[in-house]
Design an enzyme around this catalytic site. Structure first.
Site, PDB file in Angstrom:
ATOM      1  N   GLU A  26       0.819  -1.229   0.000  1.00  0.00           N
ATOM      2  CA  GLU A  26       0.000   0.000   0.000  1.00  0.00           C
ATOM      3  C   GLU A  26       0.845   1.269   0.000  1.00  0.00           C
ATOM      4  O   GLU A  26       2.062   1.219   0.265  1.00  0.00           O
ATOM      5  CB  GLU A  26      -0.962   0.015   1.192  1.00  0.00           C
ATOM      6  CG  GLU A  26      -0.257   0.087   2.537  1.00  0.00           C
ATOM      7  CD  GLU A  26      -1.125   0.712   3.620  1.00  0.00           C
ATOM      8  OE1 GLU A  26      -1.569   1.859   3.435  1.00  0.00           O
ATOM      9  OE2 GLU A  26      -1.340   0.052   4.659  1.00  0.00           O
ATOM     10  N   LYS A  88      -5.416  10.955   1.008  1.00  0.00           N
ATOM     11  CA  LYS A  88      -5.534   9.587   1.522  1.00  0.00           C
ATOM     12  C   LYS A  88      -6.790   9.003   0.878  1.00  0.00           C
ATOM     13  O   LYS A  88      -7.895   9.480   1.128  1.00  0.00           O
ATOM     14  CB  LYS A  88      -5.653   9.646   3.046  1.00  0.00           C
ATOM     15  CG  LYS A  88      -5.919   8.313   3.708  1.00  0.00           C
ATOM     16  CD  LYS A  88      -6.030   8.514   5.223  1.00  0.00           C
ATOM     17  CE  LYS A  88      -6.708   7.323   5.881  1.00  0.00           C
ATOM     18  NZ  LYS A  88      -7.000   7.583   7.292  1.00  0.00           N
ATOM     19  N   VAL A 108      -5.487   0.395   2.968  1.00  0.00           N
ATOM     20  CA  VAL A 108      -5.712  -1.051   2.821  1.00  0.00           C
ATOM     21  C   VAL A 108      -6.916  -1.279   1.901  1.00  0.00           C
ATOM     22  O   VAL A 108      -6.885  -2.121   0.997  1.00  0.00           O
ATOM     23  CB  VAL A 108      -5.924  -1.706   4.209  1.00  0.00           C
ATOM     24  CG1 VAL A 108      -6.452  -3.133   4.074  1.00  0.00           C
ATOM     25  CG2 VAL A 108      -4.610  -1.684   4.994  1.00  0.00           C
ATOM     26  N   ASP A 140     -17.041   5.556  14.146  1.00  0.00           N
ATOM     27  CA  ASP A 140     -15.822   5.513  13.336  1.00  0.00           C
ATOM     28  C   ASP A 140     -15.326   4.079  13.203  1.00  0.00           C
ATOM     29  O   ASP A 140     -14.682   3.531  14.103  1.00  0.00           O
ATOM     30  CB  ASP A 140     -14.744   6.416  13.942  1.00  0.00           C
ATOM     31  CG  ASP A 140     -13.562   6.588  12.995  1.00  0.00           C
ATOM     32  OD1 ASP A 140     -13.492   5.864  11.981  1.00  0.00           O
ATOM     33  OD2 ASP A 140     -12.704   7.445  13.273  1.00  0.00           O
ATOM     34  N   SER A 142     -13.301   1.754  10.322  1.00  0.00           N
ATOM     35  CA  SER A 142     -12.541   1.868   9.078  1.00  0.00           C
ATOM     36  C   SER A 142     -13.203   1.102   7.938  1.00  0.00           C
ATOM     37  O   SER A 142     -13.702  -0.019   8.120  1.00  0.00           O
ATOM     38  CB  SER A 142     -11.135   1.311   9.284  1.00  0.00           C
ATOM     39  OG  SER A 142     -10.449   1.305   8.057  1.00  0.00           O
ATOM     40  N   ALA A 143     -13.157   1.710   6.758  1.00  0.00           N
ATOM     41  CA  ALA A 143     -13.652   1.028   5.553  1.00  0.00           C
ATOM     42  C   ALA A 143     -12.839  -0.234   5.250  1.00  0.00           C
ATOM     43  O   ALA A 143     -13.291  -1.094   4.486  1.00  0.00           O
ATOM     44  CB  ALA A 143     -13.603   1.993   4.361  1.00  0.00           C
ATOM     45  N   ASP A 144     -11.664  -0.360   5.863  1.00  0.00           N
ATOM     46  CA  ASP A 144     -10.842  -1.568   5.631  1.00  0.00           C
ATOM     47  C   ASP A 144     -11.611  -2.844   6.003  1.00  0.00           C
ATOM     48  O   ASP A 144     -11.457  -3.884   5.360  1.00  0.00           O
ATOM     49  CB  ASP A 144      -9.558  -1.535   6.481  1.00  0.00           C
ATOM     50  CG  ASP A 144      -8.588  -0.434   6.070  1.00  0.00           C
ATOM     51  OD1 ASP A 144      -8.807   0.208   5.023  1.00  0.00           O
ATOM     52  OD2 ASP A 144      -7.601  -0.227   6.812  1.00  0.00           O
ATOM     53  N   LYS A 161      -3.441  -1.855  15.953  1.00  0.00           N
ATOM     54  CA  LYS A 161      -2.922  -1.057  17.070  1.00  0.00           C
ATOM     55  C   LYS A 161      -4.019  -0.825  18.080  1.00  0.00           C
ATOM     56  O   LYS A 161      -5.186  -0.715  17.704  1.00  0.00           O
ATOM     57  CB  LYS A 161      -2.515   0.323  16.557  1.00  0.00           C
ATOM     58  CG  LYS A 161      -1.300   0.324  15.700  1.00  0.00           C
ATOM     59  CD  LYS A 161      -0.809   1.766  15.607  1.00  0.00           C
ATOM     60  CE  LYS A 161       0.478   1.833  14.848  1.00  0.00           C
ATOM     61  NZ  LYS A 161       0.273   1.789  13.417  1.00  0.00           N
TER      62      LYS A 161
HETATM   63  N1  PSU Z   1      -2.618   1.612  10.688  1.00  0.00           N
HETATM   64  C1  PSU Z   1      -1.271   1.629  10.778  1.00  0.00           C
HETATM   65  N2  PSU Z   1      -0.556   2.224   9.798  1.00  0.00           N
HETATM   66  C2  PSU Z   1      -1.159   2.790   8.699  1.00  0.00           C
HETATM   67  C3  PSU Z   1      -2.584   2.745   8.616  1.00  0.00           C
HETATM   68  C4  PSU Z   1      -3.267   2.152   9.630  1.00  0.00           C
HETATM   69  O1  PSU Z   1      -0.732   1.118  11.732  1.00  0.00           O
HETATM   70  O2  PSU Z   1      -0.468   3.327   7.829  1.00  0.00           O
HETATM   71  C5  PSU Z   1      -3.258   3.324   7.408  1.00  0.00           C
HETATM   72  C6  PSU Z   1      -3.581   2.199   6.404  1.00  0.00           C
HETATM   73  O3  PSU Z   1      -3.464   2.720   5.096  1.00  0.00           O
HETATM   74  C7  PSU Z   1      -5.037   1.893   6.711  1.00  0.00           C
HETATM   75  C8  PSU Z   1      -5.550   3.273   7.029  1.00  0.00           C
HETATM   76  O4  PSU Z   1      -5.731   1.306   5.632  1.00  0.00           O
HETATM   77  O5  PSU Z   1      -4.507   3.885   7.780  1.00  0.00           O
HETATM   78  C9  PSU Z   1      -6.842   3.232   7.810  1.00  0.00           C
HETATM   79  O6  PSU Z   1      -7.358   4.522   7.897  1.00  0.00           O
HETATM   80  P1  PSU Z   1      -8.810   4.749   8.531  1.00  0.00           P
HETATM   81  O7  PSU Z   1      -8.677   4.389   9.975  1.00  0.00           O
HETATM   82  O8  PSU Z   1      -9.098   6.187   8.297  1.00  0.00           O
HETATM   83  O9  PSU Z   1      -9.745   3.837   7.782  1.00  0.00           O
HETATM   84 MN    MN Z   2     -12.424   6.383  10.161  1.00  0.00          MN
END
Ligand code: PSU
Ligand code: MN
Length: 309
Positions: A26, A88, A108, A140, A142-144, A161
């Site tokens: 990524e 992003k 991701v 909140d 994540s879309a992941d 984390k």
């Molecule tokens: N967690 C990490 N390092 C990262 C990310 C998450 O430890 O770099 C990044 C990844 O690209 C992940 C994104 O897909 O943050 C998730 O963002 P959000 O929580 O806004 O969905």
């Molecule tokens: Mn989010």
């Protein structure tokens, strides 16, 4: 999906066409996850780790509106220098960035989408997004997690984390039918540390086991992916008391400043790095290499399995 928006690097296209292993990487980790120049050094070195383990790396990004499955060294340097000025890009952003001809660093989620479009099935990263602490009021998530439920790519990470609520993240993945595998462990690793107190669904100990499970998922016609959680090597793992204190402080800072939406994860990553005086950055880099190695080995095993059938 139409492929006219997609550029597959020649080496990647050749590997896919001849059933040779490819690993997707990524780019949000480059632009938003680490500072320059360590981000560029890490991105180039992680490609080397993939090669050393027998697979072709494909760093994924959006550049000038083109969906790139495989970036050149120059493109990686460009993304690393652009850093936080690069959008992003999550699922909701992809069409707009492509239509406008803009750049985007893939999370991701969007790395899975573009990898799948290109025909790449295995992807290595550091950490995934998940259900944030306090999500019961902020919503909140994540879309992941959603992407893991609908796009057939195996994601190798170092767990999540504890900026996230790990228990709720596992519940969400269970509801959405995403198997969570521990590589060499029954315990979910917590990114900087090897332990979290939570159990994964399955323990697997070899790349062949990972490949067999994923191959079977594809053969069953499942649309979703699999999440492989690979503990950080012992030598680089952090003291849980130190890192958890730093994370708690970072979460409190974010709340006090009212940070939310797509900014919160990069904010927390940066705050943790600052609070730990940079120690967390070295751990972060090392766990990415370790994940790239396992992903490359799984990709090799998957190709061998297909060859034998
Ligand atoms: N967690 C990490 N390092 C990262 C990310 C998450 O430890 O770099 C990044 C990844 O690209 C992940 C994104 O897909 O943050 C998730 O963002 P959000 O929580 O806004 O969905
Ligand atoms: Mn989010």
């Amino acid at each position: 999906m139409k492929k006219q928006y997609l550029d597959i690097a020649p080496e990647v296209a050749q590997a896919i066409a001849s059933n040779r292993p490819v690993v997707a990487l990524e780019s949000t980790i480059i632009s938003h996850g680490m500072p320059y120049p360590q981000n560029v050094e890490t991105a180039l070195q992680v490609e080397q780790v993939v090669r050393d383990n027998g697979a072709v790396p494909a760093t994924i990004a959006v550049i000038g509106g083109r969906l790139k499955a495989g970036c050149t060294k120059e493109e990686i340097v460009y993304l690393g220098q652009k850093g936080l000025n690069c959008a992003k890009a999550s699922r909701r952003d992809l069409a707009v960035l492509a239509a406008r001809g803009e750049d985007g660093a893939t999370t991701v989620t969007t790395t899975m989408i573009i990898a799948h479009m290109a025909g790449i099935q295995i992807f290595a990263t550091g950490g995934i997004g998940g259900v944030h602490r306090g999500a019961e009021t902020t919503m909140d998530i994540s879309a992941d997690l959603e992407e893991l439920s609908k796009t057939p790519v195996m994601v190798v990470c170092a767990g999540a984390k504890s900026i996230l609520d790990l228990g709720l993240t596992l519940e969400y993945l269970e509801t959405h039918g995403v198997p969570v595998i521990g590589y060499g462990t029954q315990e979910l690793p917590a990114f900087y540390t090897r332990k979290s107190g939570f159990s994964v669904d399955y323990r697997m100990d070899t790349p062949q086991e990972l490949a067999a499970a994923f191959h079977t998922s594809l053969e069953l016609g499942f649309q979703g992916g699999m999440l492989v959680t690979n503990p950080i090597p012992e030598a680089y793992s952090m003291d849980p008391a130190v890192i958890n204190k730093a994370i708690d402080q970072a979460v409190a800072d974010a709340q006090a400043k009212g940070i939310h939406g797509k900014d919160i994860t990069p904010f927390l990553l940066d705050a943790v790095k600052t609070i730990t005086g940079g120690d967390s950055l070295n751990s972060n880099i090392q766990l990415v290499y370790n994940n790239a190695k396992v992903a490359a080995q799984a990709a090799v095993a998957l190709c061998a399995l297909r060859e034998s059938q």
